[in-house]
Design a protein around this motif. Sequence first.
Motif, PDB file in Angstrom:
ATOM      1  N   GLN A   1       2.870 -13.983  14.441  1.00  0.00           N
ATOM      2  CA  GLN A   1       3.641 -14.298  13.231  1.00  0.00           C
ATOM      3  C   GLN A   1       4.522 -13.122  12.825  1.00  0.00           C
ATOM      4  O   GLN A   1       5.658 -13.302  12.384  1.00  0.00           O
ATOM      5  CB  GLN A   1       2.692 -14.688  12.087  1.00  0.00           C
ATOM      6  N   TYR A   2       3.994 -11.894  12.985  1.00  0.00           N
ATOM      7  CA  TYR A   2       4.792 -10.716  12.616  1.00  0.00           C
ATOM      8  C   TYR A   2       5.967 -10.533  13.570  1.00  0.00           C
ATOM      9  O   TYR A   2       7.015 -10.025  13.163  1.00  0.00           O
ATOM     10  CB  TYR A   2       3.911  -9.471  12.534  1.00  0.00           C
ATOM     11  N   ILE A   3       5.824 -10.934  14.812  1.00  0.00           N
ATOM     12  CA  ILE A   3       6.989 -10.894  15.708  1.00  0.00           C
ATOM     13  C   ILE A   3       8.046 -11.872  15.193  1.00  0.00           C
ATOM     14  O   ILE A   3       9.239 -11.550  15.142  1.00  0.00           O
ATOM     15  CB  ILE A   3       6.600 -11.221  17.168  1.00  0.00           C
TER      16      ILE A   3
ATOM     17  N   GLN B   1      -0.460 -13.944   4.076  1.00  0.00           N
ATOM     18  CA  GLN B   1      -1.270 -13.886   5.294  1.00  0.00           C
ATOM     19  C   GLN B   1      -2.303 -12.773   5.204  1.00  0.00           C
ATOM     20  O   GLN B   1      -3.473 -12.955   5.577  1.00  0.00           O
ATOM     21  CB  GLN B   1      -0.337 -13.663   6.499  1.00  0.00           C
ATOM     22  N   GLU B   2      -1.900 -11.607   4.686  1.00  0.00           N
ATOM     23  CA  GLU B   2      -2.839 -10.487   4.546  1.00  0.00           C
ATOM     24  C   GLU B   2      -3.937 -10.804   3.527  1.00  0.00           C
ATOM     25  O   GLU B   2      -5.089 -10.407   3.705  1.00  0.00           O
ATOM     26  CB  GLU B   2      -2.107  -9.197   4.146  1.00  0.00           C
ATOM     27  N   MET B   3      -3.581 -11.508   2.451  1.00  0.00           N
ATOM     28  CA  MET B   3      -4.589 -11.908   1.467  1.00  0.00           C
ATOM     29  C   MET B   3      -5.601 -12.850   2.117  1.00  0.00           C
ATOM     30  O   MET B   3      -6.816 -12.749   1.877  1.00  0.00           O
ATOM     31  CB  MET B   3      -3.927 -12.608   0.269  1.00  0.00           C
TER      32      MET B   3
ATOM     33  N   GLU C   1      -9.305  -1.221   6.140  1.00  0.00           N
ATOM     34  CA  GLU C   1      -7.960  -1.477   6.678  1.00  0.00           C
ATOM     35  C   GLU C   1      -7.191  -2.475   5.807  1.00  0.00           C
ATOM     36  O   GLU C   1      -5.999  -2.315   5.566  1.00  0.00           O
ATOM     37  CB  GLU C   1      -8.072  -1.993   8.124  1.00  0.00           C
ATOM     38  N   GLN C   2      -7.883  -3.493   5.321  1.00  0.00           N
ATOM     39  CA  GLN C   2      -7.186  -4.520   4.533  1.00  0.00           C
ATOM     40  C   GLN C   2      -6.650  -3.965   3.204  1.00  0.00           C
ATOM     41  O   GLN C   2      -5.625  -4.438   2.715  1.00  0.00           O
ATOM     42  CB  GLN C   2      -8.092  -5.742   4.291  1.00  0.00           C
ATOM     43  N   VAL C   3      -7.325  -2.967   2.657  1.00  0.00           N
ATOM     44  CA  VAL C   3      -6.805  -2.341   1.428  1.00  0.00           C
ATOM     45  C   VAL C   3      -5.420  -1.779   1.704  1.00  0.00           C
ATOM     46  O   VAL C   3      -4.467  -1.996   0.950  1.00  0.00           O
ATOM     47  CB  VAL C   3      -7.757  -1.220   0.932  1.00  0.00           C
ATOM     48  N   GLU C   4      -5.292  -1.079   2.835  1.00  0.00           N
ATOM     49  CA  GLU C   4      -4.012  -0.483   3.217  1.00  0.00           C
ATOM     50  C   GLU C   4      -2.971  -1.560   3.534  1.00  0.00           C
ATOM     51  O   GLU C   4      -1.798  -1.437   3.158  1.00  0.00           O
ATOM     52  CB  GLU C   4      -4.249   0.423   4.430  1.00  0.00           C
ATOM     53  N   GLU C   5      -3.395  -2.597   4.218  1.00  0.00           N
ATOM     54  CA  GLU C   5      -2.470  -3.671   4.609  1.00  0.00           C
ATOM     55  C   GLU C   5      -1.872  -4.362   3.371  1.00  0.00           C
ATOM     56  O   GLU C   5      -0.674  -4.604   3.309  1.00  0.00           O
ATOM     57  CB  GLU C   5      -3.207  -4.720   5.453  1.00  0.00           C
ATOM     58  N   ILE C   6      -2.728  -4.656   2.405  1.00  0.00           N
ATOM     59  CA  ILE C   6      -2.258  -5.327   1.180  1.00  0.00           C
ATOM     60  C   ILE C   6      -1.341  -4.393   0.394  1.00  0.00           C
ATOM     61  O   ILE C   6      -0.292  -4.803  -0.107  1.00  0.00           O
ATOM     62  CB  ILE C   6      -3.458  -5.749   0.285  1.00  0.00           C
TER      63      ILE C   6
ATOM     64  N   GLU D   1      -0.177  -3.631  15.450  1.00  0.00           N
ATOM     65  CA  GLU D   1      -1.439  -3.367  14.756  1.00  0.00           C
ATOM     66  C   GLU D   1      -2.369  -4.568  14.790  1.00  0.00           C
ATOM     67  O   GLU D   1      -3.575  -4.429  14.977  1.00  0.00           O
ATOM     68  CB  GLU D   1      -1.182  -3.016  13.285  1.00  0.00           C
ATOM     69  N   GLU D   2      -1.795  -5.751  14.580  1.00  0.00           N
ATOM     70  CA  GLU D   2      -2.630  -6.961  14.573  1.00  0.00           C
ATOM     71  C   GLU D   2      -3.225  -7.215  15.961  1.00  0.00           C
ATOM     72  O   GLU D   2      -4.374  -7.652  16.091  1.00  0.00           O
ATOM     73  CB  GLU D   2      -1.825  -8.172  14.108  1.00  0.00           C
ATOM     74  N   ARG D   3      -2.438  -6.904  16.994  1.00  0.00           N
ATOM     75  CA  ARG D   3      -2.969  -7.021  18.355  1.00  0.00           C
ATOM     76  C   ARG D   3      -4.155  -6.060  18.528  1.00  0.00           C
ATOM     77  O   ARG D   3      -5.182  -6.421  19.117  1.00  0.00           O
ATOM     78  CB  ARG D   3      -1.880  -6.705  19.377  1.00  0.00           C
ATOM     79  N   GLU D   4      -4.014  -4.851  17.992  1.00  0.00           N
ATOM     80  CA  GLU D   4      -5.114  -3.881  18.060  1.00  0.00           C
ATOM     81  C   GLU D   4      -6.340  -4.390  17.313  1.00  0.00           C
ATOM     82  O   GLU D   4      -7.473  -4.177  17.755  1.00  0.00           O
ATOM     83  CB  GLU D   4      -4.677  -2.528  17.484  1.00  0.00           C
ATOM     84  N   HIS D   5      -6.115  -5.057  16.165  1.00  0.00           N
ATOM     85  CA  HIS D   5      -7.244  -5.626  15.421  1.00  0.00           C
ATOM     86  C   HIS D   5      -7.981  -6.657  16.273  1.00  0.00           C
ATOM     87  O   HIS D   5      -9.210  -6.641  16.361  1.00  0.00           O
ATOM     88  CB  HIS D   5      -6.768  -6.312  14.129  1.00  0.00           C
ATOM     89  N   ALA D   6      -7.206  -7.540  16.891  1.00  0.00           N
ATOM     90  CA  ALA D   6      -7.823  -8.564  17.762  1.00  0.00           C
ATOM     91  C   ALA D   6      -8.617  -7.893  18.877  1.00  0.00           C
ATOM     92  O   ALA D   6      -9.756  -8.289  19.180  1.00  0.00           O
ATOM     93  CB  ALA D   6      -6.744  -9.479  18.347  1.00  0.00           C
TER      94      ALA D   6
HETATM   95 FE   LIG Z   1      -2.821  -7.078   8.818  1.00  0.00          FE
END
Ligand SMILES: [Fe+2]
Length: 169
Positions: free
Chosen positions: A24-26, A94-96, A127-132, A50-55
């Motif tokens: 989605q980010y792409i 999406q991040e929420m 990580e989600q704190v930073e993402e939001i 980053e999302e790929r790294e999360h996966a």
């Molecule tokens: Fe994210």
Amino acid sequence: MIIKSKLVDAMNTQIVSEFGASAQYIAIAVYFDDMALPELAGFFYRQSEEEREHAMKFVHFMLETGAKPIIPGIPVLRNEFESPADAVQFALDQEMRVTDEINNLVSLAVAENDHTSNNFLQWFVTEQVEEIDTMSTLLQTIKHANGNLLWVEDFVRRNPQHEGGGEES
Ligand SMILES: [Fe+2]
Ligand SMILES: [Fe+2]
């Protein structure tokens, strides 16, 4: 297998979500690239990495603990946006949603007495704190810019957050 089977299923669902977020980010990066806004495009290409790294964190953790990760196909994505603010609002939503998913995973780990998974998941809680925060700031910046996207480009250039996996000093 060290981790509980309910966590295995839930983590496989989360892998769908993280790879989906990456794709989605792409799509959002392409939207900005097509508008000749390279800094915003770059920001979302980096988010995608980053999302790929999360996966992949989930994939490796599952392999390490004797669970079987399942690699999913790409879900249906959104490619059309009304405006830059609309695209970034969509990213923030999406991040929420992902934050809720991570919290639910932690709750499941606690309920299942699975401290191995809980310990692993705490990285994602942080990580989600930073993402939001990052995405909220970008949305506010776009709103403040009031249509001056070159000003937003300058802001992103001066604040290149998320250099592929965190910028610990
Ligand atoms: Fe994210
Ligand atoms: Fe993520």
